[in-house]
Design a protein around this motif. Sequence first.
Motif, short mmCIF file in Angstrom:
data_model
loop_
_atom_site.label_atom_id
_atom_site.label_comp_id
_atom_site.label_asym_id
_atom_site.label_seq_id
_atom_site.Cartn_x
_atom_site.Cartn_y
_atom_site.Cartn_z
N THR A 80 36.26 41.71 48.36
CA THR A 80 36.67 41.29 49.83
C THR A 80 37.94 42.18 50.33
O THR A 80 38.38 41.57 51.65
CB THR A 80 36.39 40.28 49.94
OG1 THR A 80 36.84 39.56 48.90
CG2 THR A 80 35.11 39.46 50.07
N THR A 81 39.21 41.93 49.20
CA THR A 81 40.29 42.04 49.32
C THR A 81 40.86 43.17 49.56
O THR A 81 40.51 43.77 48.22
CB THR A 81 41.28 40.54 48.96
OG1 THR A 81 41.32 40.70 47.69
CG2 THR A 81 41.32 39.53 50.08
N THR A 82 41.87 43.93 49.63
CA THR A 82 43.11 44.91 48.93
C THR A 82 43.50 44.54 47.74
O THR A 82 43.23 45.75 46.79
CB THR A 82 43.93 45.31 50.21
OG1 THR A 82 43.03 46.09 51.97
CG2 THR A 82 44.50 47.16 49.39
N ARG A 83 43.97 43.57 47.92
CA ARG A 83 44.90 43.19 46.33
C ARG A 83 43.15 43.24 44.96
O ARG A 83 44.12 43.55 44.53
CB ARG A 83 45.13 41.68 45.89
CG ARG A 83 45.87 40.94 45.49
CD ARG A 83 46.17 40.10 45.88
NE ARG A 83 47.34 39.87 46.82
CZ ARG A 83 49.05 40.29 46.57
NH1 ARG A 83 48.94 40.54 44.96
NH2 ARG A 83 49.69 39.52 47.89
N GLU A 84 42.35 42.69 45.56
CA GLU A 84 41.10 42.35 44.70
C GLU A 84 40.96 44.13 44.47
O GLU A 84 40.44 43.84 42.86
CB GLU A 84 40.13 42.06 44.99
CG GLU A 84 40.56 40.65 44.72
CD GLU A 84 39.37 39.66 45.88
OE1 GLU A 84 38.91 38.46 45.74
OE2 GLU A 84 38.66 39.98 46.92
N ASP A 114 49.61 36.36 50.63
CA ASP A 114 49.19 34.94 51.45
C ASP A 114 50.28 33.98 52.10
O ASP A 114 51.24 34.17 52.13
CB ASP A 114 48.98 34.11 50.19
CG ASP A 114 47.25 34.93 49.41
OD1 ASP A 114 46.74 35.91 50.45
OD2 ASP A 114 47.17 34.59 47.96
#
Length: 861
Positions: A727-731, A821
């Motif tokens: 879901t996120t770019t960080r992941e 965040d």
Amino acid sequence: MGKKVKKEVEPPPKDVFDPLLIESKTAATVVLMLSSPEEEVLAKACDAIYKFASKGDENKVTLLGLGAVERLYKLISHEDPIVRRNAMMVFGIMASNHDVKKLLRELDVTNALLSHLVPEEDVVIHEFATLCLAQMAVEYTTKVQIFEQGGLEPLIRLLDSPDPDVKKNSVECIYLLVQDFQSRAAVSELNVIPPLLELLKSEYPVIQLLALQTLEVISKDRETRIILGENQGLDCLLKILETNEFNDLHVEALAVLGNCLEDVHAMQLIQQTGGLKKLLSFVGDSTVPDIQKNAAKAIAKAAYDSENRKILNEEEVETCLINLLEIDNDGVKVAASQAISAMCENLSSKRVFGLQGIPQLVELLSSNNEEVKEAAVIALANLTTASPSNSSTVAEAEGIEPLVKTLNAQRDGAVANAAAVLTNMAMQEPLRLSIQSHGAMSALAEPLRSTNSQVQSRAVLLVAALGCDADARAELRNAGGLGPLVELLHSKNKEVRRNACWAVMVCASDELTAVELCRLGALDILEEINLSTGRKNNFSEAALEKLLDNNLSQKYSQMGYLSSSNIITDGFYDYGQIKPGIKLLSLEELSMQELTDRRATIFINAKPQEDVLAVEEKPQNSSYEQTTLSPVSRKSSREKSSLLVSPVEEKQEPPGRRSSFSKSSSREKGSRKGKGKKEEEKMIDVTQVISKVQDEINQENAQWQPPPDFVLLDYINDASKTILPLTTTREQVVALAQFVADKMGGAIEKEKLHDFSWELHISEIEYELKSNVVPIGKVKKGTFYHRALLFKVIADRIGIGCSLVRGEYNRAWNEVKLVDDSPQGVTGLLLPPQEYIVDLMFEPGFLMKQGSAEADQYKRI
């Protein structure tokens, strides 16, 4: 009566000789008589010499050889008027001979001749003195002498002489003198205009002609034109044009009028009196080419002034000029085309010519006369500048093909302006495609080699205009046009250099062209230009950046950095850092080299399976256990890269053999284990047929390519399935880092980094492939720069933005931008993205903020 006285006559003195009549038939004797002290002898000798010299040039040469000129020079200033007159007559007639003129210049006779132009002198002396001066004035040195000795004033005064010969000789001499700018500037102050206009009324055509020719020369100066207008000279010229019996003077009268029309005041005056309409009507009715040509030249001269263009447009001069284009005379066509070029500055005229004149001009492009072709294409260049409608009209008139042909014309002006017209037309995409289809890029190869700076400048502008299409770039590349284009980056001409940078920037839009430009040295030249404040321009920096952005292998080797916008595609390779000035070999050249101990070149080539013609099914357990045929390969269907062979099964090759990319493996049995013989033969037959068809299709475009790397393709496919859904770019970044590390030998403890024997692993691959060129999918134990490259390749394919940075000592890393965040308890706060370094070695997936101690340590461990 007285006695008549007889007167005695005294006898004559003993020292006086009785009168003697001497007759001589030898020129030498008569020349000797020129030294006589007696006026009568001198007069008769001069008269005899005059008659002798009048018979021909040979007699003049004879007299010259006998020393007659020197003796005559003394006699032209004799106190006896008859001797003086007769000697001057001989002088005047002798001066027509070249050798005599040379001697007269040496004797510096001009001052003596000018001294006899006084009013009280005999008219015959005026006649022959001016004749002598006119014949000598053809030489520049004599012109200077006459001017410096004040000869203009007496010559102008003699224009009023009652003798027509004196008038003729004087005006001829003045005509010759005013060819020099000093005399031309001086005659206006000496009030030469009124007597010249008076000579136009002469009953002798030669005098009228010389007067007009003189007026044509001196009316090139604005001050003279003003004086001419003040003395009703324009009316006088128009009357000559209106008089049929003066038709032999019409050409010269038009030439003078053409000079006068350059002045707005004169133009307005002629228009107000109806003279301009008469002039245009006269030109339209005339059938004399010289008159038509001079009229067009007059219009062209006048049209250089904006107010004059407006007046000419009001009088509908466009119709006259368009009609002149139809005249069957090359001189008229040239003059009319030049006038149209000048009138194009008027937008109303430009529209009229666009509607009516363009087809005729296009037709002239096929003329056998190079001057006509040049004049026509210059007119078309002016007509199409900032005029899309006229550009379309040229295309509708089927002008593209002759324009492309004109790119190889003989005259530089024609070539340069043909390029200008095509550049104007190329601003419209349909026209650009049409120009390209006529082989314009191939035709430009020769103009790019020109030594004329205007041709060079216009040619590279056309390259820039057409180079936005890939097919056009390929055509220029195949025609050998990139070499001369790169050479023009060296130009000392600022405009040529700037335009060449622009063209290089446009042509560097695809990888093939960018690589070729780099190979030709464009990169080094652009770097040199950008280091110079005097030579750098707006396009040189952009060209360098574009060149590198479309040749990422070069960019990474040279600059050690790829940004997130630099997307790595198939064909990229990491050669390692290169020093400035060192040429980066192509991947093909590197693959042809024998195995050495230098660091491996890692290449990327993850072509999808549908882009590679598979000969047999791909085994599930090994991406390399497959025989493939690249669509652009030149090898037969039975050949296959040794990349598809495992080290155990590979047959040992003899030492010194070339790279496995150019030699096929001898093993076929192992790769077909478990297959039936019939199926194998069937597949071979199919492959051969497909190969033959494919070779025919790609024969022209065939080029070397490295074998596909199916392991890398699997990596990309797996990453797309497992990482992209996160879901996120960080992941995604963390998961990709862990994925890359897993494929390259896993996490390494910092203390045991020196035990991670990646060098031996790479050496084994190189030995296996007999090459320093290694596909990245083959690397199972990779260090920093292998992992960072793989991370960047996969990230680019699945849409994660990241950069690739080369460090020292085999270091390389990836930089990503992520949004942190919001602080706890704060909602809706949009924070700017932060830059992180991705750990791929020790704690795969750990993100280190750029500038932090841990990030700095990672870069330099």
